[in-house]
Design a protein around this motif. Sequence first.
Motif, mmCIF file in Angstrom:
data_model
loop_
_atom_site.group_PDB
_atom_site.id
_atom_site.type_symbol
_atom_site.label_atom_id
_atom_site.label_comp_id
_atom_site.label_asym_id
_atom_site.label_seq_id
_atom_site.Cartn_x
_atom_site.Cartn_y
_atom_site.Cartn_z
ATOM 1 N N MET A 44 63.219 24.241 6.024
ATOM 2 C CA MET A 44 62.110 23.957 5.108
ATOM 3 C C MET A 44 61.531 25.227 4.502
ATOM 4 O O MET A 44 61.089 25.220 3.351
ATOM 5 N N VAL A 45 61.547 26.316 5.217
ATOM 6 C CA VAL A 45 61.072 27.592 4.674
ATOM 7 C C VAL A 45 61.954 28.003 3.494
ATOM 8 O O VAL A 45 61.456 28.378 2.426
ATOM 9 N N PHE A 47 64.010 26.021 1.685
ATOM 10 C CA PHE A 47 63.871 25.042 0.598
ATOM 11 C C PHE A 47 62.564 25.259 -0.167
ATOM 12 O O PHE A 47 62.541 25.193 -1.394
ATOM 13 N N ASN A 48 61.487 25.514 0.558
ATOM 14 C CA ASN A 48 60.185 25.717 -0.102
ATOM 15 C C ASN A 48 60.183 26.975 -0.979
ATOM 16 O O ASN A 48 59.651 26.957 -2.089
ATOM 17 N N LYS A 49 60.759 28.070 -0.500
ATOM 18 C CA LYS A 49 60.806 29.290 -1.311
ATOM 19 C C LYS A 49 61.603 29.061 -2.587
ATOM 20 O O LYS A 49 61.219 29.522 -3.662
ATOM 21 N N PHE A 51 62.083 26.139 -4.093
ATOM 22 C CA PHE A 51 61.313 25.225 -4.939
ATOM 23 C C PHE A 51 60.196 25.966 -5.675
ATOM 24 O O PHE A 51 59.968 25.746 -6.872
ATOM 25 N N ILE A 52 59.511 26.850 -4.992
ATOM 26 C CA ILE A 52 58.423 27.619 -5.618
ATOM 27 C C ILE A 52 58.968 28.465 -6.772
ATOM 28 O O ILE A 52 58.343 28.569 -7.821
ATOM 29 N N LYS A 55 60.728 25.535 -9.424
ATOM 30 C CA LYS A 55 59.928 24.337 -9.768
ATOM 31 C C LYS A 55 60.795 23.093 -9.928
ATOM 32 O O LYS A 55 60.450 22.171 -10.655
ATOM 33 N N PRO A 57 63.563 20.537 -7.379
ATOM 34 C CA PRO A 57 63.895 20.318 -5.965
ATOM 35 C C PRO A 57 65.250 20.912 -5.574
ATOM 36 O O PRO A 57 66.185 20.923 -6.373
#
Length: 87
Positions: A44-45, A47-49, A51-52, A55, A57
């Motif tokens: 998740m870390v 994937f989140n980086k 995505f940020i 912008k 998925p």
Amino acid sequence: MIEWFIVVVMAVSNPTTNGQSIFLFNQAFESREECMVELQTNSMVYFNKAFIEFKIPPLMANCIDSQMVEEIKPLDKLSKGSLSTWV
């Protein structure tokens, strides 16, 4: 010595580069197993980086070796490094 890196592939291709957006992390691992354990533990870390940054998925993540990284680098068609981003 082959090093391994985490790469996140985004779910939507980038029409400006006519290719798939990827997020390539620069932390090197000594083995694929070590890389995969890190990815599975902290997916998740990563994937989140990604995505940020984009912008959009993420679709998937995997570990690739340094030879594949060298093959991917020339495909970076955006000046700011959005096709393959090192963090």
